[in-house]
Design a protein around this motif. Structure first.
Motif, PDB file in Angstrom:
ATOM      1  N   LEU A 161      -1.598  18.641   1.807  1.00  0.00           N
ATOM      2  CA  LEU A 161      -1.274  18.964   0.441  1.00  0.00           C
ATOM      3  C   LEU A 161      -0.804  20.652   0.392  1.00  0.00           C
ATOM      4  CD1 LEU A 161      -4.072  17.465  -1.405  1.00  0.00           C
ATOM      5  CD2 LEU A 161      -2.054  16.533  -0.829  1.00  0.00           C
ATOM      6  N   PHE A 165       0.226  21.285  -6.417  1.00  0.00           N
ATOM      7  CA  PHE A 165      -1.132  21.534  -5.522  1.00  0.00           C
ATOM      8  C   PHE A 165      -1.450  23.007  -5.292  1.00  0.00           C
ATOM      9  CE2 PHE A 165       0.098  17.181  -4.201  1.00  0.00           C
ATOM     10  CZ  PHE A 165      -0.886  16.645  -4.689  1.00  0.00           C
ATOM     11  N   ARG A 197      -5.754  19.439  -6.221  1.00  0.00           N
ATOM     12  CA  ARG A 197      -5.839  19.043  -4.733  1.00  0.00           C
ATOM     13  C   ARG A 197      -6.948  18.006  -4.604  1.00  0.00           C
ATOM     14  NH1 ARG A 197      -4.892  24.501  -3.541  1.00  0.00           N
ATOM     15  NH2 ARG A 197      -6.845  25.054  -2.612  1.00  0.00           N
ATOM     16  N   ALA A 244      -6.314  14.434  -5.928  1.00  0.00           N
ATOM     17  CA  ALA A 244      -5.781  13.794  -4.861  1.00  0.00           C
ATOM     18  C   ALA A 244      -6.404  13.157  -3.732  1.00  0.00           C
ATOM     19  CB  ALA A 244      -4.436  14.840  -4.442  1.00  0.00           C
ATOM     20  N   ARG A 245      -7.509  14.099  -3.246  1.00  0.00           N
ATOM     21  CA  ARG A 245      -8.384  13.613  -2.412  1.00  0.00           C
ATOM     22  C   ARG A 245      -9.347  12.776  -2.944  1.00  0.00           C
ATOM     23  NH1 ARG A 245     -13.809  15.102  -3.013  1.00  0.00           N
ATOM     24  NH2 ARG A 245     -13.187  17.257  -3.320  1.00  0.00           N
ATOM     25  N   LEU A 258       5.115  14.863  -8.075  1.00  0.00           N
ATOM     26  CA  LEU A 258       4.971  15.455  -6.570  1.00  0.00           C
ATOM     27  C   LEU A 258       6.108  14.600  -5.435  1.00  0.00           C
ATOM     28  CD1 LEU A 258       2.979  13.879  -4.150  1.00  0.00           C
ATOM     29  CD2 LEU A 258       1.521  14.499  -6.341  1.00  0.00           C
ATOM     30  N   LEU A 294       6.198  13.205  -1.951  1.00  0.00           N
ATOM     31  CA  LEU A 294       5.530  13.024  -0.905  1.00  0.00           C
ATOM     32  C   LEU A 294       6.300  12.542   0.362  1.00  0.00           C
ATOM     33  CD1 LEU A 294       2.846  12.119   0.687  1.00  0.00           C
ATOM     34  CD2 LEU A 294       2.755   9.966  -0.296  1.00  0.00           C
ATOM     35  N   ASP A 346       5.606  18.611  -1.459  1.00  0.00           N
ATOM     36  CA  ASP A 346       4.520  18.745  -2.185  1.00  0.00           C
ATOM     37  C   ASP A 346       3.342  18.390  -1.351  1.00  0.00           C
ATOM     38  OD1 ASP A 346       5.418  19.780  -4.870  1.00  0.00           O
ATOM     39  OD2 ASP A 346       6.394  17.928  -4.897  1.00  0.00           O
ATOM     40  N   ALA A 347       3.549  17.301  -0.606  1.00  0.00           N
ATOM     41  CA  ALA A 347       2.698  16.719   0.211  1.00  0.00           C
ATOM     42  C   ALA A 347       3.440  15.983   1.535  1.00  0.00           C
ATOM     43  CB  ALA A 347       1.762  15.567  -0.402  1.00  0.00           C
ATOM     44  N   SER A 398       0.348  22.450   5.475  1.00  0.00           N
ATOM     45  CA  SER A 398      -0.120  22.540   4.300  1.00  0.00           C
ATOM     46  C   SER A 398      -0.228  24.229   3.580  1.00  0.00           C
ATOM     47  CB  SER A 398      -1.871  22.337   4.107  1.00  0.00           C
ATOM     48  OG  SER A 398      -2.140  21.201   4.722  1.00  0.00           O
TER      49      SER A 398
END
Length: 507
Positions: free
Chosen positions: A282, A289, A295, A298-299, A351, A353, A400-401, A432
Motif C-alpha cells: 500500500l 493510503f 491502510r 484494506a488489511r 484506488l 491496484l 495506490d497499491a 510502499s
C-alpha cells in the motif's frame, strides 16, 4: 584504482578427481530433480538443454539488477560464496575465509578460470567487486554497505567494510555480486557477462527478450557439465510455458501456473517450498493510503486463506508475515504487531491496484483482492502489465497499491537485507514508499547484531514494526512449481530461487 588484466592461462580439461570432488560443493546444496547423483560428466558431448524462463532480461543481462538471477539460475555466474539449503554460506570461488578483526575478512580463492581463458586471480576478483560497488544504482546486496576489496598475495582477496558486517560471507553469495573477468568492464559504464563469467555454462548469444544460447564451459573448475549447452526461451505467459513442456519443446519450465499443474504428465511437476511471499503493498504517499486508518481498512478486508486455497489451489500457505514457512525459525520467533491504526470505513475511496502477469497467479490474486476491497467499500481500478513495463512506475509510486511476489532471501541470504531494501527510508525496492522512524530504528538495530539467534530475534521485532504500519499485507507464501520433462535430471530445486541448472543437469 586500476587493475591489470591477468595473463591468460592455458586451456585445460578438468581432471576426473576435480569433477568428483568439487562439483558437489554447488550441485549438492539443493535437492536435485531426477535420478543420478548430479555430478558433472567428464566424457561425451551430452544433449543440449531447452529451458523456458518466465522473465526476459530487462537490463541487458547486467548482474547488478534484476537480471542477476537469470545468470545464476542458468549456471553462468558465481560469487565467492554460495548458499546451502539451510541458508548458510558455503564455498564457491572462495575455497575458505576467515575474519581478521571487526571489519575485515580474508577470502582464499580456489584455482579457477574465467570463460575468456584468463585466470581467476585476486586482482581480477578485487576489480570485479570494486566495479559492483561503483554500479548505479547499487546492487541490492550492497544496500547501506560500503566495502573495499584488494588483492592479498597469490590466492587471497581482502574485503573490508566501513562498519562491521557480520554477514559478509552471506552477502557475497548474492547473484548481483558475481565475479566477472576484466573483459566484462572494457566498455565504460557497462558490464558484459557474455563469455566473462566462471560458471559451467557461458552465454554465447542473446536474442533480445526472445531467448539466449549458452554453451558448455569445458574448463569449469567444478568439472565438465553433462549438458553441452542450453537453449533458453523467455516466455512470459505461464500457460505457454506449460504447453511448451507438455508438447516436448522444452525440458525445463519455471514458474508453472497452478492452473496448469494438473494437466502435466505424472511426475513432471516439482513443488518447492520457497522464501517467496506475495504481498499487497500500500503506497503510504498516495492520496488514499496516506491515512493509516484506510491502510488498516484494506488489511482488514483481505482474506489470505481464500487466495491460498482458491487461487493457488493449495500450492501456497496463507500469509502470516514477511517470511514464510520455508524460514523455519520465523514461526517460532514471530512477534505480534502492536499499535496498529483502527480501521475506518473507506466510504468509496478510489484506488488503482497494479500487478504483473509474468507470474500467472498474480492477476488472479489481484482480481480477488479487487473484489474483497470493493466489498469493504473501496472503489478499485485494476491494471496489469508485463513486469518490465510496471517496475519503474511502481517504484515511483504511480499506483495506490501493488501486488508483487518477492523472495525475502534472494539478494543476500540475510533476512535483514530485504527489510532494509524494501521498507526503510533509503530502501531501493520500497514499493510502499514507507519511511517510518520506528521501522528504520528496528531494522538498523537488526543490522548490527552478529549472533545468529539474536539477529533473528531482532529481525522478528523489525518485521512486527513494519506490519504495524499496514504498508504491506502478506498474502501467501509460495511454493514454486517447476516443470521437468521425464528425460531431464539433476535440476537444482532451490528454495532461494538462485539456481536451476548446474553442471549435473542433463537430458
Amino acid at each position: 584504482m586500476r587493475f591489470a588484466a591477468p595473463a591468460p592461462l592455458p586451456r585445460r580439461r578438468p581432471r576426473l578427481l576435480a569433477a568428483l570432488c568439487l562439483a558437489p560443493l554447488l550441485t549438492g546444496c539443493f535437492a536435485a530433480s531426477g535420478d543420478g547423483d548430479g555430478e558433472a560428466s567428464v566424457a561425451g558431448e551430452g544433449a543440449r538443454l531447452r529451458v523456458a524462463l518466465a522473465f526476459p532480461p530487462t537490463e541487458n543481462l547486467s548482474p547488478y539488477g534484476a537480471d542477476a538471477t537469470i545468470l545464476s539460475r542458468l549456471g553462468v555466474t558465481e560469487g565467492l560464496t554460495a548458499l546451502d539449503a539451510n541458508g548458510a554460506a558455503v564455498p564457491a570461488l572462495a575455497a575458505s575465509w576467515r575474519q581478521e578483526g571487526g571489519r575485515t575478512w580474508l577470502f582464499t580463492l580456489r584455482e579457477a578460470a574465467f570463460q575468456d581463458g584468463t585466470g581467476v586471480t585476486p586482482a581480477a576478483v578485487a576489480a570485479s567487486l570494486t566495479r559492483a560497488t561503483e554500479a548505479e544504482p547499487a546492487p541490492a546486496a550492497l544496500t547501506d554497505v560500503t566495502l573495499t576489496a584488494t588483492a592479498a598475495g597469490a590466492t587471497g582477496v581482502r574485503v573490508t567494510t566501513a562498519a562491521p558486517d557480520p554477514i559478509l560471507p552471506l552477502r557475497l553469495s548474492s547473484p548481483s555480486l558475481a565475479v566477472l573477468s576484466p573483459k566484462a568492464f572494457v566498455k565504460k559504464g557497462a558490464v558484459d557477462p557474455v563469455g566473462t563469467a566462471t560458471g559451467p555454462f557461458e552465454v554465447t548469444r542473446v536474442s533480445g527478450v526472445a531467448g539466449a544460447r549458452l554453451d558448455r564451459f569445458d574448463d569449469y573448475w567444478g568439472g565438465r557439465a553433462q549438458a553441452s549447452g542450453i537453449d533458453v526461451r523467455f516466455v512470459a505467459d505461464g500457460t505457454a510455458r506449460a504447453n511448451a513442456l507438455r508438447t516436448g519443446q522444452v525440458d525445463l519450465a519455471e514458474a508453472i501456473p497452478v492452473s496448469q499443474a494438473a494437466g502435466l504428465a505424472a511426475g513432471a511437476l516439482r513443488e518447492t517450498a520457497t522464501t517467496r511471499t506475495t504481498s499487497l503493498h500500500l503506497n503510504v504517499k498516495s492520496p488514499v493510503f496516506k491515512k493509516p486508518a484506510l491502510r488498516a481498512a484494506a488489511r482488514a478486508a483481505v482474506d489470505p486463506s481464500v487466495l491460498a486455497e482458491d487461487v493457488y489451489e493449495g500450492h501456497a500457505d496463507a500469509g502470516v508475515g514477511i517470511y514464510g514457512p520455508a524460514v523455519t525459525w520465523a514461526g517460532n520467533e514471530r512477534v505480534r504487531p502492536v499499535g496498529r491504526a483502527k480501521a475506518e470505513a473507506p466510504g468509496g475511496a478510489s484506488l488503482t491496484l497494479a500487478t504483473y502477469d509474468n507470474r500467472p497467479e498474480l492477476p488472479e490474486v489481484a482480481q480477488v483482492l479487487k473484489q474483497q476491497l470493493e466489498k469493504a467499500g473501496f472503489r478499485v481500478r485494476l491494471e496489469v502489465r508485463e513486469y518490465s513495463r510496471l517496475e519503474s512506475d511502481a517504484l515511483a509510486g504511480r499506483f495506490d497499491a501493488v501486488v508483487a511476489a518477492r523472495n525475502s532471501l534472494l539478494d543476500t541470504g540475510d533476512p535483514v537485507s530485504v527489510l532494509a531494501g524494501d521498507f526503510t527510508c533509503d530502501g531501493g525496492y520500497n514499493l510502499s514508499l514507507l519511511c517510518d522512524a520506528d521501522v528504520d530504528k528496528a531494522v538498523g538495530k537488526a543490522q548490527t547484531v552478529a549472533d545468529t539467534d539474536e539477529r533473528r530475534e531482532a529481525v522478528m521485532a523489525a518485521e512486527a514494526a513494519i506490519l504495524r504500519t499496514d504498508a504491506v499485507v502478506p498474502l501467501v507464501h509460495q511454493r514454486v512449481l517447476t516443470g521437468v520433462a521425464a528425460e531431464a535430471g539433476g535440476v537444482l530445486l532451490d528454495p532461494y530461487e538462485r539456481t536451476l541448472v548446474g553442471a549435473g543437469t542433463r537430458r
